[in-house]
Motif scaffolding. Structure first.
Motif, PDB file in Angstrom:
ATOM      1  N   CYS A  75       0.807  -1.220   0.000  1.00 25.22           N
ATOM      2  CA  CYS A  75       0.000   0.000   0.000  1.00 25.22           C
ATOM      3  C   CYS A  75       0.841   1.271   0.000  1.00 25.22           C
ATOM      4  O   CYS A  75       0.388   2.316  -0.466  1.00 25.22           O
ATOM      5  CB  CYS A  75      -0.921   0.016   1.226  1.00 25.22           C
ATOM      6  SG  CYS A  75      -2.261  -1.188   1.145  1.00 25.22           S
TER       7      CYS A  75
ATOM      8  N   CYS B  53      -6.412  -1.045   0.776  1.00 21.14           N
ATOM      9  CA  CYS B  53      -5.573  -0.501   1.855  1.00 21.14           C
ATOM     10  C   CYS B  53      -6.427   0.174   2.916  1.00 21.14           C
ATOM     11  O   CYS B  53      -7.537   0.642   2.643  1.00 21.14           O
ATOM     12  CB  CYS B  53      -4.569   0.513   1.299  1.00 21.14           C
ATOM     13  SG  CYS B  53      -3.544  -0.122  -0.052  1.00 21.14           S
TER      14      CYS B  53
ATOM     15  N   TYR C 194       3.500   0.296   9.903  1.00 15.98           N
ATOM     16  CA  TYR C 194       2.360  -0.576   9.606  1.00 15.98           C
ATOM     17  C   TYR C 194       2.219  -1.576  10.743  1.00 15.98           C
ATOM     18  O   TYR C 194       3.142  -2.332  11.048  1.00 15.98           O
ATOM     19  CB  TYR C 194       2.614  -1.308   8.286  1.00 15.98           C
ATOM     20  CG  TYR C 194       1.460  -2.095   7.748  1.00 15.98           C
ATOM     21  CD1 TYR C 194       0.295  -1.472   7.343  1.00 15.98           C
ATOM     22  CD2 TYR C 194       1.553  -3.490   7.611  1.00 15.98           C
ATOM     23  CE1 TYR C 194      -0.768  -2.202   6.808  1.00 15.98           C
ATOM     24  CE2 TYR C 194       0.496  -4.224   7.083  1.00 15.98           C
ATOM     25  CZ  TYR C 194      -0.663  -3.576   6.686  1.00 15.98           C
ATOM     26  OH  TYR C 194      -1.710  -4.292   6.169  1.00 15.98           O
TER      27      TYR C 194
END
Length: 420
Positions: A252, A275, A309
């Motif tokens: 993403c 995403c 992330y």
């Protein structure tokens, strides 16, 4: 006068001396970084394709993401079906890997290879993995007693060289490339190709001189942009070499390190994937957006930055600052089309090197002991990264390399007294 009897002890000593001398001449070396914890880092391998391979096939050899191979080499990932693009034989590419601490040294052990008919440990090491590993290292990693017998479909661990050195070089962010020396290479040529210095390469690799041998594996520091993501982020420790990209957050987010930059810049990737939200909280700004407003006091800069992330969520952070002047437009590394052929001037070709670097022919020490304090000739000053050198060849391999004429001469000298 009786015929003199051959002096077997003298002959044995002479033969051993020649064998050991030959080892000193041909044994290739690799840089070893001692370690004592369980952390890991991002690293790169310099790999030369042994035949035409699809991008996905190259990635499969190292068990890495095909897209990460493309972005590490600044290849445009927007081309249709780019993962099935065929890369030409002898193409030189950088492979991103995870460098771990295993048995007290840095190495990558996430690569596995399934044997095929006609495979040997030597062909796997020298051809398929382009000298990044030796046959003996594969044999030891897999506890193989008889290397002449390999079962088809056998799953082999392929230990690959890598270094971390705390992600820095002379106090600045860096990522390390494991580079296999080629016959045309000189230390000066390698240094020039990767924007570093001979001194830095010697310090990093604990070299006592500038002499290098084809097959040596050098740790080459590449200037990079480092992330500052929290430890709970799956991409904690992300570092991107100058002039390239990295893909993260399940394809993403794409992060880049622009030409001559030390600032990591991340933005939504060009891939069509699902995403999580990339909008900064309490703001209309999306990931990668920057607003500037000139004022009498300077320039008010507000940006929405990527912060890692975690648990399937893209973490963003909003920051505002007053700067003396407004920043210019973001500089992106230039993207190239997927290569279809190799030329000497290609950005993917092995680095061209001058025929001579004007240096002396001092030899690299066969073994190095890293000093605990201070510095010694051939070692970096305190605070600089350092490793040690390890021989990758074996005595038997070196014995096989002895010139046949020399061996015949020695045998003739031994036998001739007996035939008189």
């Amino acid at each position: 006068m009786p015929n003199p009897k051959p002096n077997f002890l003298s002959f044995y000593k002479l033969l051993c001396f020649l064998l050991l001398t030959d080892v000193a001449l041909v044994a290739s070396k690799s840089t070893i970084e001692p370690c004592s914890n369980s952390d890991s880092c991002n690293a790169l391998l310099g790999y030369t394709l042994y035949t035409d391979l699809k991008v996905a096939e190259v990635a499969s050899l190292f068990q890495v993401d095909p897209i990460s191979v493309l972005t590490a080499n600044a290849i445009d990932i927007s081309y249709p079906d780019v993962e099935n693009h065929i890369l030409p034989s002898q193409l030189f590419v950088k492979i991103p890997i995870l460098c771990s601490c295993v048995d007290g040294i840095r190495k990558s052990v996430s690569t596995h290879y399934k044997t095929r008919p006609q495979d040997t440990l030597s062909s796997i090491a020298d051809s398929i993995y382009a000298g990044l590993v030796s046959a003996d290292q594969i044999r030891e990693a897999n506890s193989i007693d008889d290397p002449s017998v390999l079962d088809v479909g056998q799953n082999l661990v392929v230990p690959l060289p890598c270094t971390c050195f705390n992600g820095t070089d002379n106090g600045l962010p860096a990522i390390y490339l494991s580079y296999v020396v080629k016959p045309v290479d000189t230390l000066a040529g390698i240094a020039a190709s990767y924007s570093t210095t001979i001194t830095d390469l010697m310090n990093v690799n604990a070299m006592g001189g500038t002499s290098i041998t084809p097959g040596d594996i050098l740790a080459v520091p590449l200037s990079a942009c480092a992330s500052n993501f929290p430890k709970y982020a799956s991409d904690h420790g992300l570092i991107v070499p100058n002039g390239s990209y990295a893909i993260t957050a399940s394809h993403c987010v794409q992060c880049s390190c622009g030409p001559g930059s030390r600032n990591l810049y991340c933005m939504p990737a060009s891939l069509a994937v699902s995403c999580s939200s990339m909008q900064c909280k309490s703001s209309n700004l999306m990931l990668g957006n920057v607003t500037v407003q000139q004022s009498s006091a300077g320039c008010n800069v507000t940006s929405c930055a990527y912060s890692g992330y975690a648990n399937g969520t893209i973490i963003t952070s909003l920051s505002s600052s007053l700067q003396p002047r407004c920043p210019g437009p973001q500089q992106f590394p230039p993207l190239v089309a997927p290569p279809t052929y190799v030329t000497r001037d290609s950005v993917f070709a092995p680095a061209p090197a001058p025929q001579s670097d004007g240096a002396t022919t001092a030899t690299v020490p066969k073994t190095s002991t890293v000093p605990s304090t201070g510095s010694l000739p051939g070692f970096p000053p305190a605070g600089a990264p350092f490793g040690s050198l390890s021989n990758a060849s074996t005595l038997m391999n070196s014995a096989a390399a002895l010139p046949a004429a020399l061996m015949m001469y020695l045998l003739a000298k031994l036998i001739s007294p007996l035939s008189l």
